[in-house]
Scaffold this motif. Sequence first.
Motif, short mmCIF file in Angstrom:
data_model
loop_
_atom_site.label_atom_id
_atom_site.label_comp_id
_atom_site.label_asym_id
_atom_site.label_seq_id
_atom_site.Cartn_x
_atom_site.Cartn_y
_atom_site.Cartn_z
N UNK A 27 36.07 39.61 35.53
CA UNK A 27 36.02 40.35 36.72
C UNK A 27 34.97 39.84 37.76
N UNK A 28 33.96 39.13 37.41
CA UNK A 28 33.08 38.67 38.26
C UNK A 28 33.92 37.37 38.85
N UNK A 29 34.84 36.58 38.15
CA UNK A 29 35.65 35.60 38.65
C UNK A 29 36.36 36.02 39.94
N UNK A 58 26.25 52.56 38.67
CA UNK A 58 25.37 51.62 37.88
C UNK A 58 23.95 52.05 37.39
N UNK A 59 23.62 52.70 38.33
CA UNK A 59 21.99 53.07 37.92
C UNK A 59 22.01 54.26 37.03
N UNK A 282 30.28 43.92 34.51
CA UNK A 282 31.85 44.20 34.41
C UNK A 282 32.12 45.11 35.62
N UNK A 283 31.37 46.37 35.51
CA UNK A 283 31.51 47.34 36.71
C UNK A 283 31.35 46.84 38.05
N UNK A 284 30.27 45.90 38.24
CA UNK A 284 30.10 45.45 39.70
C UNK A 284 31.35 44.52 40.18
N UNK A 285 31.76 43.71 39.24
CA UNK A 285 33.08 42.74 39.44
C UNK A 285 34.01 43.68 39.65
N UNK A 286 34.45 44.80 38.80
CA UNK A 286 35.57 45.54 39.00
C UNK A 286 35.59 46.43 40.26
N UNK A 287 34.45 46.72 40.68
CA UNK A 287 34.44 47.61 41.96
C UNK A 287 34.57 46.85 43.38
N UNK A 288 34.02 45.32 43.22
CA UNK A 288 34.35 44.62 44.20
C UNK A 288 36.11 44.50 44.34
N UNK A 289 36.45 44.19 43.08
CA UNK A 289 38.09 43.94 43.02
C UNK A 289 38.83 45.13 43.91
N UNK A 290 38.32 46.15 43.32
CA UNK A 290 39.06 47.55 43.86
C UNK A 290 38.89 47.69 45.26
N UNK A 384 34.59 51.87 29.28
CA UNK A 384 34.23 50.25 29.19
C UNK A 384 32.48 50.52 28.58
N UNK A 385 31.97 51.71 28.82
CA UNK A 385 30.62 51.85 28.11
C UNK A 385 30.70 51.69 26.65
N UNK A 386 31.83 52.54 26.11
CA UNK A 386 31.96 52.69 24.67
C UNK A 386 32.50 51.28 24.16
N UNK A 387 33.43 50.62 24.66
CA UNK A 387 33.84 49.23 24.36
C UNK A 387 32.71 48.18 24.28
N UNK A 388 31.76 48.24 25.37
CA UNK A 388 30.57 47.48 25.40
C UNK A 388 29.52 47.51 24.05
N UNK A 389 29.48 48.91 24.01
CA UNK A 389 28.64 49.18 22.65
C UNK A 389 29.10 48.80 21.47
#
Length: 429
Positions: A27-29, A58-59, A282-290, A384-389
Amino acid sequence: MAVVALAVFAVAYLLIATERINKVKAALGGAAVVVAIGTVGSDDIFYSRETGIDWDVIFLLLGMMVIVGVLRQTGVFEYTAIWAAKRAKGSPLRVMILLALITAVASALLDNVTTVLLIAPVTLLVCDRLAINPVPFLLAEVFASNIGGTATLIGDPPNIIIGSRAGLSFNDFLVHVTPLVVIALAVFLAALPVLFRGSFAVEADRVAEVMSLDEREAIRDVRLLVKCGVVLGAVFAAFIGHSVIHVEPSVVALLGAGVLILISGVERRHYLGSVEWDTLLFFAGLFILVGALVKTGVIGKVAELAGAATGGSPLLAAMAILLVSALLSGVIDNIPYVATMSPVVADLAATVANPVHGQALWWSLAIGADFGGNLTAVGASANVVMLGIAAREGYPISFWEFTRKGAVVTALTVGVAVPYVWLRYFVFG
């Protein structure tokens, strides 16, 4: 630029789906590429509501992760885990149904991301006590959270966007969507024994051990629990009263986290240790891509084509919006999808003579986007949150493992939604 943005998104999504490299790196890449080639700039990323990072998401996540980190020190998760297992008589299937039901109801009253953050630690503890694999239980809960969150204005972030754009109130969602959610949830719960067949074997001595436990002994710090209860109560009340106090949930979560840090005396390593930094990145990267797809008009064009294909029929338009929303929300996060699709639905609804039919378009968007969030691992924030946990706790869930189950759940719930929308708004409406 549109072709390049779409190509970068496709490559990043393929890497995430195939797990060739870590999803955060993918995502960040991808985000770095669209920034480097000038598709989006700093203004687009940091300041634009249409194309930038959704800082509210995010917050909100950050604040709730900190609150959960403090709450974890009280022993309340252990208490709830033992209580749930004992009420279910140690039966893994009954435990799954009970926790999924609690998750769905809580997601309607709060929001599905907050609920997932609270319920995941409980689930991990229950499964540890029973010595069973927690992955099926975590999946069942995140599916239930996306179904339950559909019921109310505050249950799922896309609903807040739709409510604001269409002028729909909390009570409107209760009247129009909650009945469908009750039906869809019943179908989902009935399908759990088949969906997770083979996941309910447990040793008798483990059941006996759990039944002999006293959940009250799990509470380690009563005073801290009281403090957490007061702060959480205030946070939840502010979430529910969002339309009255006009304070964003993200601000409420951060304030609640700050207050709890000040009054709890918990060490920094405890509350920061619960923050899923990989998930936030991951969320930050995904938001930028979208956001790059939004800025170059890719998502808008797809939405317009979907609208044009209806040929002026309100029923066809409602069904198209419902099905397309379920599909696209499973591919990209449903928050940016709904933000992009809302203006298209507003234009379509304005051309419909019958106001009931026009409103059906909005409900189709909400239902499709929320139920479609179960389709893939990146379809909704809660996923995404659940998979991260799960990954942090040593139980990684692959993209395709999630999708195999999520596709079935999405098909079941959308299958219930299609006749509901048709009957309610076009037969009896």
